[in-house]
Structure formats: C-alpha cells, structure tokens
Design an enzyme around this catalytic site. Sequence first.
Site, PDB file in Angstrom:
ATOM      1  CG  ASP A   1     -34.594 -41.144 -52.234  1.00 43.87           C
ATOM      2  OD1 ASP A   1     -34.312 -41.048 -53.443  1.00 43.87           O
ATOM      3  OD2 ASP A   1     -33.735 -41.276 -51.342  1.00 43.87           O
ATOM      4  CG  ASP A   2     -38.703 -42.488 -49.047  1.00 40.64           C
ATOM      5  OD1 ASP A   2     -37.666 -43.089 -49.381  1.00 40.64           O
ATOM      6  OD2 ASP A   2     -38.816 -41.851 -47.990  1.00 40.64           O
TER       7      ASP A   2
ATOM      8  CE1 TYR B   1     -34.433 -44.022 -42.188  1.00 38.11           C
ATOM      9  CE2 TYR B   1     -33.709 -46.279 -42.594  1.00 38.11           C
ATOM     10  CZ  TYR B   1     -34.698 -45.389 -42.255  1.00 38.11           C
ATOM     11  OH  TYR B   1     -35.964 -45.849 -41.964  1.00 38.11           O
TER      12      TYR B   1
ATOM     13  CG  HIS C   1     -38.024 -37.791 -49.457  1.00 44.59           C
ATOM     14  ND1 HIS C   1     -37.045 -36.914 -49.047  1.00 44.59           N
ATOM     15  CD2 HIS C   1     -37.580 -39.039 -49.156  1.00 44.59           C
ATOM     16  CE1 HIS C   1     -36.060 -37.604 -48.495  1.00 44.59           C
ATOM     17  NE2 HIS C   1     -36.350 -38.897 -48.547  1.00 44.59           N
TER      18      HIS C   1
ATOM     19  CG  HIS D   1     -34.978 -45.796 -51.324  1.00 47.02           C
ATOM     20  ND1 HIS D   1     -33.706 -45.462 -50.934  1.00 47.02           N
ATOM     21  CD2 HIS D   1     -35.798 -45.064 -50.498  1.00 47.02           C
ATOM     22  CE1 HIS D   1     -33.753 -44.584 -49.936  1.00 47.02           C
ATOM     23  NE2 HIS D   1     -35.017 -44.340 -49.644  1.00 47.02           N
TER      24      HIS D   1
ATOM     25  CG  HIS E   1     -37.300 -46.265 -46.060  1.00 43.51           C
ATOM     26  ND1 HIS E   1     -36.565 -45.682 -45.061  1.00 43.51           N
ATOM     27  CD2 HIS E   1     -37.157 -45.447 -47.130  1.00 43.51           C
ATOM     28  CE1 HIS E   1     -36.021 -44.551 -45.491  1.00 43.51           C
ATOM     29  NE2 HIS E   1     -36.366 -44.391 -46.762  1.00 43.51           N
TER      30      HIS E   1
HETATM   31 ZN   LIG Z   1     -35.877 -43.045 -48.240  1.00 46.64          ZN
END
Ligand SMILES: [Zn+2]
Length: 278
Positions: free
Chosen positions: A81-82, A172, A225, A131, A135
């Site tokens: 993610d991210d 989240y 991540h 995603h 965020h």
């Molecule tokens: Zn995230």
Amino acid sequence: MDGPSLVRVRQGAAAVLAASVFGWLSTLTPGPGGVGLAGAQSAAAAQSKVAKPKPKPKPTPKPKPPPPDCARVKCVALTFDDGPAESTRELLDILAARRVRATFFLIGENAAKYPDLVRREHEAGHEIADHSYTHADLGRASKKKIMSELTRTQEAIRRASGVTPVMLRPPYGSTSKRLTKITRELGMAQVLWTVDPLDWEHRDTGYVEKRVLRSVKPGYIVLLHDIHPTSVHAVPKIIDRLAAKGYVFVTVPELFGGRLTPGEEYLQRESGDAQGLP
Ligand SMILES: [Zn+2]
C-alpha cells in the site's frame, strides 16, 4: 543468504509449485528460445549465401497457462500500500528476481508523481489497484469527496499504465454503505487484508518478517507498505521462507479465482484450512 539461487536448490513440492509459477512468468519476458532462433538463422544464412533470407515468422505469444488453482495449492497474496515511492524500485527488483507477482494499492498522488513505477509494476505482471488519491478516510467522506478521490486515482493510474483498477483498498480499512454503493457503481471490489504486521509503526525488518511468517495461512492477504525501506527489506525472507513451505504467490484476483464482484468486500480466501493440503 538470499537471492534466486536459494529458490533453485529447493527440493520437492515447493520446487514443483515454484516451477509452475516460474513457467507461467516466463511468458512475460523473452526466453532463451528467441536467442536460439536468431543463432540458427545466422548459421543457415552462412551456409547458403544465395538463399534469400526467409521472412522471420511473426512471434506468436505463448498461450498463458492458467494461474495456480488456489483451491488446490497453498496461495498467499502479498499486497503493498501507499506507493509508489523511491523504495518501490528495490521491491520490484526483489519480486522480479524471485518471479513473484503482487498487488499494489496506489495512492493517486504518488501514481501521478511516479508514472514510470506504475508502468513498471504493470509490465512486470503485478496487479494495480486504487487506495484513494490523498489517503483519505473514505468511510467518513461525502459522496462528492469519495468520487473525487477514486476517479482522480483511477485517472492517474490509467494515464501511467493504461490500466483501470477494479479494486479499492479503503485507507485505514474505513468503509461505509455509501462507499460500498459507489464502488459497485464504479465496478470496483473492496479488498481488505488478513495479516497486518503494523509495519508502518514498527520500522524493523526482523519484526516485520517474524510477524508475517508467524501469521500466514493458505488463502490469506498480507498487508505491507512499500514506502518503508524496512518493509521492503523484509520481503526476501518472507518470500523465501513461505516458498520453502510450499506457498505460491498470487495476485488478489487470482486468490479468488480471477474475478471479484464489484461492491463486495474481500479479506481472505475462505477455504484456507479445509483444503487437505500438505
Ligand atoms: Zn494506506
């Protein structure tokens, strides 16, 4: 010790599974066959100077073998993610060296910043997903905000790679009925996770390795991540240890048989423990 050589020396079922996955992946890159063909052609040309060179046959893409059947083999989906971020480059090298494919849930603004990495993820056969753009906590957001977060991310990913994602991981894990309805309308499934080593909090490679290796079971989705180098550095050991136990690494759609239903939520493949696997 790590690196592809470790995978090669492994015996038994794990090696068979790895070989089938490797075989599938070999369709993504030109194999040694291409080199052999060119060599044969130049040898033939040297033997017969007068013969006109035959037109090269058009390369026909190998038929893509089906992905592993996760009802029969121990599948696990690694998700990141991210990103993308600078540390994603090293992760892509690690995955390529082990011929492992993963799923990337991208932040739209990072996709816009690193289109080359989005393209590279796609070209390596990884699955790319949404995603949100900033965020955002989509579970608490208005319809207008949700639409903006999702459509801008879809657009950034499409511009970089030509791919329109069909999966969303809400930041989240925060979702709502409103978000579910919108994802259904946009043709997206929501993907959560089963294993969370809290790698954003514990910037400690050994800790992340241990937490993941202790928790994985067949059919699980692992959350990591790739924006944290400490997490990226945990990936070689995670892959090598799980492969040694006979796990095969699949993308999230493959974990669920290739197709996800828009508007549905996915956490893990249900059949995990009841498969009678070794
Ligand atoms: Zn995230």
